[in-house]
Design a protein around this motif. Structure first.
Motif, short mmCIF file in Angstrom:
data_model
loop_
_atom_site.label_atom_id
_atom_site.label_comp_id
_atom_site.label_asym_id
_atom_site.label_seq_id
_atom_site.Cartn_x
_atom_site.Cartn_y
_atom_site.Cartn_z
N GLN A 1 0.86 -1.35 0.26
CA GLN A 1 0.21 -0.11 0.09
C GLN A 1 1.08 1.20 -0.04
OE1 GLN A 1 -2.65 -1.41 -1.31
NE2 GLN A 1 -3.86 0.14 -0.03
N MET A 2 2.02 1.23 0.57
CA MET A 2 2.68 2.68 0.72
C MET A 2 3.42 2.56 -0.85
SD MET A 2 3.57 3.74 3.72
CE MET A 2 1.79 3.32 4.03
N HIS A 3 3.70 1.44 -1.47
CA HIS A 3 3.88 1.78 -2.93
C HIS A 3 2.95 2.26 -3.60
CE1 HIS A 3 6.20 0.92 -6.65
NE2 HIS A 3 4.95 0.46 -7.09
N LEU A 4 1.80 1.80 -3.55
CA LEU A 4 0.70 2.04 -4.49
C LEU A 4 0.27 3.31 -4.35
CD1 LEU A 4 -1.36 -1.30 -4.41
CD2 LEU A 4 0.15 -0.53 -6.26
N GLN A 5 0.54 3.99 -2.98
CA GLN A 5 -0.02 5.23 -2.59
C GLN A 5 1.39 6.27 -3.04
OE1 GLN A 5 -1.60 5.62 1.43
NE2 GLN A 5 -2.38 3.60 1.31
N GLU A 6 2.30 5.86 -3.62
CA GLU A 6 3.37 6.68 -4.02
C GLU A 6 4.19 7.28 -2.69
OE1 GLU A 6 2.59 8.23 -8.30
OE2 GLU A 6 1.14 8.87 -6.96
N HIS A 7 4.19 6.45 -1.54
CA HIS A 7 4.79 6.66 -0.54
C HIS A 7 6.11 6.11 -0.32
CE1 HIS A 7 1.80 9.52 1.26
NE2 HIS A 7 0.94 8.44 1.49
N ASP A 8 7.09 6.86 0.16
CA ASP A 8 8.39 6.28 0.66
C ASP A 8 8.19 5.90 2.03
OD1 ASP A 8 11.07 5.64 1.67
OD2 ASP A 8 11.88 6.89 0.13
N PRO A 9 8.31 4.54 2.34
CA PRO A 9 7.93 4.14 3.81
C PRO A 9 8.87 4.63 4.78
CG PRO A 9 7.68 2.11 2.54
CD PRO A 9 8.01 3.31 1.41
N ALA A 10 10.29 4.63 4.28
CA ALA A 10 11.31 5.26 5.30
C ALA A 10 10.98 6.64 5.54
CB ALA A 10 12.65 4.85 4.78
N GLU A 11 10.62 7.57 4.66
CA GLU A 11 10.33 8.85 4.64
C GLU A 11 9.16 9.13 5.63
OE1 GLU A 11 12.14 11.61 3.81
OE2 GLU A 11 13.71 9.93 3.53
N LEU A 12 8.23 8.30 5.43
CA LEU A 12 6.91 8.38 6.14
C LEU A 12 7.33 8.06 7.68
CD1 LEU A 12 4.10 9.03 5.33
CD2 LEU A 12 3.41 6.66 5.19
N GLU A 13 7.81 7.15 7.84
CA GLU A 13 8.35 6.79 9.35
C GLU A 13 8.97 8.07 9.80
OE1 GLU A 13 9.21 2.42 10.28
OE2 GLU A 13 9.54 2.38 8.09
N LYS A 14 10.11 8.51 8.93
CA LYS A 14 10.78 9.74 9.71
C LYS A 14 9.73 10.77 9.88
CE LYS A 14 15.01 9.17 6.96
NZ LYS A 14 16.05 9.78 5.98
N ILE A 15 8.69 11.31 9.27
CA ILE A 15 7.72 12.13 9.61
C ILE A 15 7.01 12.08 10.66
CG2 ILE A 15 5.43 13.15 8.74
CD1 ILE A 15 6.50 12.90 5.91
N PHE A 16 6.78 10.48 10.96
CA PHE A 16 5.99 10.26 12.00
C PHE A 16 6.78 10.19 13.24
CE2 PHE A 16 2.45 9.51 9.07
CZ PHE A 16 1.46 9.46 9.90
N ASP A 17 7.94 9.91 13.30
CA ASP A 17 8.89 10.08 14.35
C ASP A 17 9.06 11.45 14.75
OD1 ASP A 17 9.38 7.35 14.37
OD2 ASP A 17 11.31 7.32 13.43
N GLU A 18 9.34 12.24 13.66
CA GLU A 18 9.34 13.64 14.02
C GLU A 18 8.15 14.16 14.77
OE1 GLU A 18 10.19 18.16 11.76
OE2 GLU A 18 9.38 16.15 10.53
N LEU A 19 6.77 13.82 14.28
CA LEU A 19 5.87 14.36 14.86
C LEU A 19 5.62 13.78 16.44
CD1 LEU A 19 3.16 13.51 12.08
CD2 LEU A 19 3.58 15.91 13.11
N GLU A 20 6.02 12.61 16.61
CA GLU A 20 6.23 12.04 17.94
C GLU A 20 6.95 12.67 19.01
OE1 GLU A 20 6.43 10.19 21.58
OE2 GLU A 20 8.21 10.39 20.27
N ARG A 21 8.04 13.45 18.28
CA ARG A 21 8.94 13.92 19.23
C ARG A 21 8.26 15.37 19.61
NH1 ARG A 21 12.83 11.72 15.83
NH2 ARG A 21 12.96 13.56 14.42
#
Length: 559
Positions: free
Chosen positions: A182-202
């Protein structure tokens, strides 16, 4: 090569449009009636659409044409990219496609028609939520909360089986699991998305912890208990994805004297003033509660040619005011798509970009200027509660952000191992990110009561990305207005050459941004391009910069 691409897309889009319209109409019918035969018809129409995209020869043709994408005009290349993703997702045996559709449809029907039982009587979700808001006895609140979770026990095992089936399908297509597919089909980079959510958590951990301590103190005063005695049922929303009413201001006070029809009329008048009329959307929509009808809310574009509708269950509450504005936000985006665009491109740039627009409008429900002008609230009461409303909005954003962290990490883990102890995992994540204490001795699939696991799998991250973009759009629109007022080219404003502008704080109404300027900005910069660009390029063109959490964090800054 361009002629070949044009010819292929002409054939593809003609067939795709016909099948998609049938599927959308069938899904609309099923959601409105709840009848088994309508859900079966919807499943067949959805299967036909997936079967159409399972053709390996056409998939090979799309890939061959894309090998020469640099020779093609942007609209042809992008249309082929989107077609390729649709074909890639469905390169499965028909029996697998059928099982996927039927399993999902069975669960959707159960979610749509289930009515919880409490003390021997059936209740709708709206009724239970209202009871939860009003009840002050902790034991009775627990009973109501557990009733809201009952559907999870019914469909939890089915969802685990569906997750297994989705993983098997993803692995046949060469992916590690369904989440990564689903990450691929939604044109997301999983690693980049995880970075965004890690940043949000902090970024949100400290502000959330401080805010929740104050919220818990208020709840303890209301319920006569100690902080360590608070449990999930004390927070009103069954998933703690929205804040309880503030003791300083109850947003419902501005709407409870309205009829449900007046809630819709308020939204209609507002969008008319923005220059984005919704009369045709409302004419086609189904807006009020009815037995058997889906209890949630959504917007659908039936034909990509203007047949836009919303399904709601409107009640005279602040929450439903926000939902109506939210769903109509999706609708005006769909209506504003450039009519000259190819069928494949006549859709929002991404799932999260339409969520951003919907959230931008949904936030107006708590805006002081909106309350006075459209809800016709007493100006002196709105002035007296303006700071409390702004704080409630801030709570809403912090709570929603932490809730999306739960959904993001849970769904990733769900598809990594559907057979793990999901009930325990759910509460581990709830305790970590939302700082709620799990109910003692409870081991029920409470997570499965959330309909998105079925109807919108691996999607919830797009809501959070939508909030980030909504904040960024508010600031870009403010720059746009300032440039307009200064007589400068609006392209300069979109590029961010003007670094300051009217104050816009999270849609709370502390803004000089006019309704008409907002409508102009959205039509030109957001709606018209459709899906012509991949989302990173779209965001740069619309706002002048890459997607960032900066503006969202600024809006969360305590006054």
């Amino acid at each position: 090569m361009a002629e070949q691409a044009q010819a292929f897309l002409d054939r593809y889009e003609a067939e795709f449009a016909e099948l998609e319209k049938k599927a959308n109409l069938a899904a609309w019918q099923a959601a409105n009636t709840g009848k088994k035969e309508d859900f079966q018809a919807s499943a067949e129409a959805a299967l036909a659409l997936r079967r159409f995209h399972s053709d390996p020869n056409r998939w090979a043709e799309v890939r061959r044409l894309l090998d020469s994408r640099r020779e093609l005009p942007q609209e042809l290349a992008r249309s082929l990219e989107l077609a390729e993703l649709a074909y890639r997702a469905n390169q499965l045996p028909e029996e697998t496609l059928r099982r996927l559709v039927e399993a999902s449809t069975e669960i959707e029907q159960a979610l749509s028609t289930y009515r919880a039982k409490l003390h021997g009587r059936e209740y709708s979700n709206n009724e239970l939520l209202e009871m939860l808001r009003q009840e002050n006895d902790s034991q009775k609140r627990q009973q109501i909360w557990e009733a809201l979770k009952q559907v999870g026990g019914v469909i939890g095992p089915k969802l685990v089986a569906l997750a297994e089936l989705r993983n098997q399908a993803a692995q046949k297509l060469g992916y590690k699991n369904f989440w990564y597919m689903q990450m691929h089909l939604q044109e997301h980079d999983p690693a980049e998305l995880e970075k965004i959510f890690d940043e949000l958590e902090r970024l949100t951990r400290g502000p959330f912890t401080k805010m929740k301590a104050q919220l818990d103190a208020e709840l303890c005063q209301r319920f006569g208990c100690r902080p360590e005695e608070l449990r999930p049922w004390h927070y009103d929303n069954p998933f703690f994805q929205a804040p309880p009413p503030s003791p300083k201001v109850d947003p419902d006070e501005f709407f409870r004297s309205k009829t449900k029809e007046e809630i819709v009329e308020i939204a209609r008048r507002y969008f008319a003033d923005v220059g984005l009329p919704v009369d045709e959307i409302l004419r086609r929509s189904d807006l009020y509660e009815r037995p058997g009808k889906d209890q949630h809310a959504f917007c659908t574009h039936i034909d990509r040619r203007g047949d836009v509708r919303t399904l709601c269950n409107v009640k005279p509450t602040a929450e439903w005011m926000a939902v109506v504005l939210h769903e109509l936000g999706h609708g005006v985006y769909e209506l504003g798509l450039g009519p000259e665009l190819r069928y494949t491109l006549r859709q929002p740039a991404h799932a999260f970009t339409t969520e951003a627009v919907a959230m931008l409008f949904g936030a107006k429900a708590l805006a002081p200027d909106f309350l006075v002008q459209y809800a016709q609230a007493a100006p002196e009461r709105v002035r007296a509660t303006a700071d409390a409303l702004a704080e409630q909005r801030r709570r809403e954003q912090l709570i929603f952000c932490r809730w999306t962290l739960v959904m993001f990490h849970f769904e990733k883990a769900l598809y990594e191992n559907p057979q793990q102890d999901l009930n325990r995992l759910w509460w581990d994540l709830v305790e970590r990110y939302q700082q709620l204490r799990r109910p003692e001795g409870r081991s029920q699939p409470d997570w499965a009561a959330k309909p998105h696991f079925t109807s919108a799998p691996v999607y919830y991250h797009n809501y959070m990305l939508g909030e980030l973009l909504a904040a960024q759009l508010r600031h870009a629109a403010a720059r746009y207005q300032l440039a307009e007022e200064a007589g400068q080219p609006t392209a300069a404003a979109a590029a961010g050459s003007i670094q300051s502008g009217p104050s816009v704080q999270g849609g709370t109404g502390r803004s000089a941004l006019s309704n008409t300027r907002l409508g102009q900005f959205l039509r030109q910069r957001v709606f018209a391009p459709g899906a012509l660009w991949q989302w990173p390029e779209f965001v740069r063109r619309a706002t002048g910069e890459e997607l960032s959490a900066r503006y969202f964090a600024q809006e969360l800054a305590a006054p």
